[in-house]
Enzyme design. Structure first.
Site, PDB file in Angstrom:
ATOM      1  N   GLY A  67      -3.004   4.731   2.221  1.00  0.00           N
ATOM      2  CA  GLY A  67      -4.218   5.532   2.076  1.00  0.00           C
ATOM      3  C   GLY A  67      -5.156   5.127   3.182  1.00  0.00           C
ATOM      4  O   GLY A  67      -4.732   4.992   4.331  1.00  0.00           O
ATOM      5  N   GLU A  68      -6.381   4.865   2.844  1.00  0.00           N
ATOM      6  CA  GLU A  68      -7.360   4.405   3.834  1.00  0.00           C
ATOM      7  C   GLU A  68      -7.846   3.038   3.367  1.00  0.00           C
ATOM      8  O   GLU A  68      -8.502   2.941   2.327  1.00  0.00           O
ATOM      9  CB  GLU A  68      -8.502   5.430   3.896  1.00  0.00           C
ATOM     10  N   SER A  69      -7.490   2.007   4.129  1.00  0.00           N
ATOM     11  CA  SER A  69      -7.756   0.653   3.645  1.00  0.00           C
ATOM     12  C   SER A  69      -9.243   0.387   3.397  1.00  0.00           C
ATOM     13  O   SER A  69      -9.602  -0.298   2.447  1.00  0.00           O
ATOM     14  CB  SER A  69      -7.182  -0.382   4.608  1.00  0.00           C
ATOM     15  N   CYS A 120       1.437  -0.039   3.958  1.00  0.00           N
ATOM     16  CA  CYS A 120       0.525   0.592   4.916  1.00  0.00           C
ATOM     17  C   CYS A 120      -0.921   0.120   4.691  1.00  0.00           C
ATOM     18  O   CYS A 120      -1.223  -1.012   5.003  1.00  0.00           O
ATOM     19  CB  CYS A 120       0.689   2.107   4.860  1.00  0.00           C
ATOM     20  N   ARG A 142      -4.853  -2.235  12.675  1.00  0.00           N
ATOM     21  CA  ARG A 142      -4.827  -0.880  12.077  1.00  0.00           C
ATOM     22  C   ARG A 142      -4.433   0.159  13.122  1.00  0.00           C
ATOM     23  O   ARG A 142      -4.773   0.030  14.290  1.00  0.00           O
ATOM     24  CB  ARG A 142      -6.193  -0.529  11.510  1.00  0.00           C
ATOM     25  N   ILE A 176       3.017   6.322   8.859  1.00  0.00           N
ATOM     26  CA  ILE A 176       1.919   7.304   8.936  1.00  0.00           C
ATOM     27  C   ILE A 176       0.642   6.562   9.332  1.00  0.00           C
ATOM     28  O   ILE A 176       0.117   5.761   8.550  1.00  0.00           O
ATOM     29  CB  ILE A 176       1.721   8.011   7.580  1.00  0.00           C
ATOM     30  N   HIS A 199       6.090   3.270   4.665  1.00  0.00           N
ATOM     31  CA  HIS A 199       5.970   3.766   3.289  1.00  0.00           C
ATOM     32  C   HIS A 199       7.331   3.794   2.593  1.00  0.00           C
ATOM     33  O   HIS A 199       7.989   4.846   2.572  1.00  0.00           O
ATOM     34  CB  HIS A 199       5.406   5.186   3.305  1.00  0.00           C
ATOM     35  N   GLU A 245       7.952   4.081  -0.357  1.00  0.00           N
ATOM     36  CA  GLU A 245       7.902   5.014  -1.498  1.00  0.00           C
ATOM     37  C   GLU A 245       8.240   6.445  -1.071  1.00  0.00           C
ATOM     38  O   GLU A 245       8.402   7.325  -1.911  1.00  0.00           O
ATOM     39  CB  GLU A 245       6.526   4.959  -2.188  1.00  0.00           C
TER      40      GLU A 245
HETATM   41  N1  GLN Z   1      -4.531   3.955   9.004  1.00  0.00           N
HETATM   42  C1  GLN Z   1      -4.790   3.647   7.630  1.00  0.00           C
HETATM   43  C2  GLN Z   1      -5.769   2.491   7.502  1.00  0.00           C
HETATM   44  O1  GLN Z   1      -6.119   1.921   8.460  1.00  0.00           O
HETATM   45  C3  GLN Z   1      -3.516   3.332   6.898  1.00  0.00           C
HETATM   46  C4  GLN Z   1      -2.629   4.557   6.878  1.00  0.00           C
HETATM   47  C5  GLN Z   1      -1.734   4.652   5.694  1.00  0.00           C
HETATM   48  O2  GLN Z   1      -1.863   3.931   4.697  1.00  0.00           O
HETATM   49  N2  GLN Z   1      -0.822   5.595   5.751  1.00  0.00           N
HETATM   50  O3  GLN Z   1      -6.178   2.172   6.443  1.00  0.00           O
END
Ligand code: GLN
Length: 197
Positions: free
Chosen positions: A52-54, A85, A116, A144, A180, A182
């Site tokens: 997701g977005e950390s 991720c 990142r 991703i 990922h 999953e």
């Molecule tokens: N780029 C995202 C981050 O820095 C991570 C991307 C992902 O979890 N697919 O949080």
């Protein structure tokens, strides 16, 4: 066996499904469910933190009063954690310049430094077959906007690389994957995680 998937943001349902599939393949009775509240966290034996977005996940974990409890359970009760991720970034002790810039708190549970979006924005997404220590055939990794693990130290050991970058590492019963698992329809990494439980 009860496995929680941090469910505040990101690809939560894919992880819930992957854990459930891995349980089935291993013949282990149990349940996988999303964790958004303290009561849910209290019920789990192990945790996965999805992509997701950390920065967003970190802020929500603090806001929902889950952050410190995850760290405590991991440190004091050796709760197994699989972070993929964004989840991998959160597990790291060192999040590099970018994490510092956004001021996001990391759980800091693995001796590793991450970067990142390390594979560049122009190639936001790619797939690659990975040679993974301990697996008998390659694992198809889906990346991703993926981070890279720049280095590991102490008990944290690299398990797979893509090009010159570490993309999978393990420290005791914690696993960090830059990709990922999953999303590959291959549940060997989730099964591995269940074995740690
Ligand atoms: N780029 C995202 C981050 O820095 C991570 C991307 C992902 O979890 N697919 O949080």
């Amino acid at each position: 066996m009860r496995v929680g998937v941090i469910g505040v943001q990101g690809d939560v349902s894919e992880h819930v499904d992957a854990v459930a599939r891995a349980m089935k393949e291993c013949g282990v009775p149990g349940e996988a469910f999303a964790v958004r509240r303290r009561e849910e966290l209290d019920r789990v034996d192990g945790l996965t933190i999805p992509g997701g977005e950390s920065t967003t996940i970190s802020k929500l974990l603090v806001k929902l009063d889950l952050f410190d409890e995850i760290v405590r359970r991991a440190r004091e009760e050796a709760m197994p954690i699989l972070g993929t991720c964004a989840g991998c970034i959160l597990l790291a002790k060192d999040g590099g310049v970018q994490a510092k810039k956004t001021g996001s708190r990391l759980l800091g549970l693995m001796d590793m430094a991450v970067d990142r979006n390390a594979f560049g924005r122009q190639k936001e997404s790619f797939e690659a077959d990975l040679e993974v220590t301990g697996l008998d055939r390659p694992f198809h990794g889906v990346f991703i906007r993926a981070p890279a693990i720049l280095r590991t130290w102490g008990e944290c050991k690299p398990l797979a690389r893509h090009e010159d970058k570490i993309v999978l590492a393990r420290e005791g019963n914690r696993i960090g994957a830059a990709f990922h698992p999953e999303l590959s329809n291959d549940f060997r990494i989730h099964r591995w995680f269940l074995e740690l439980l």
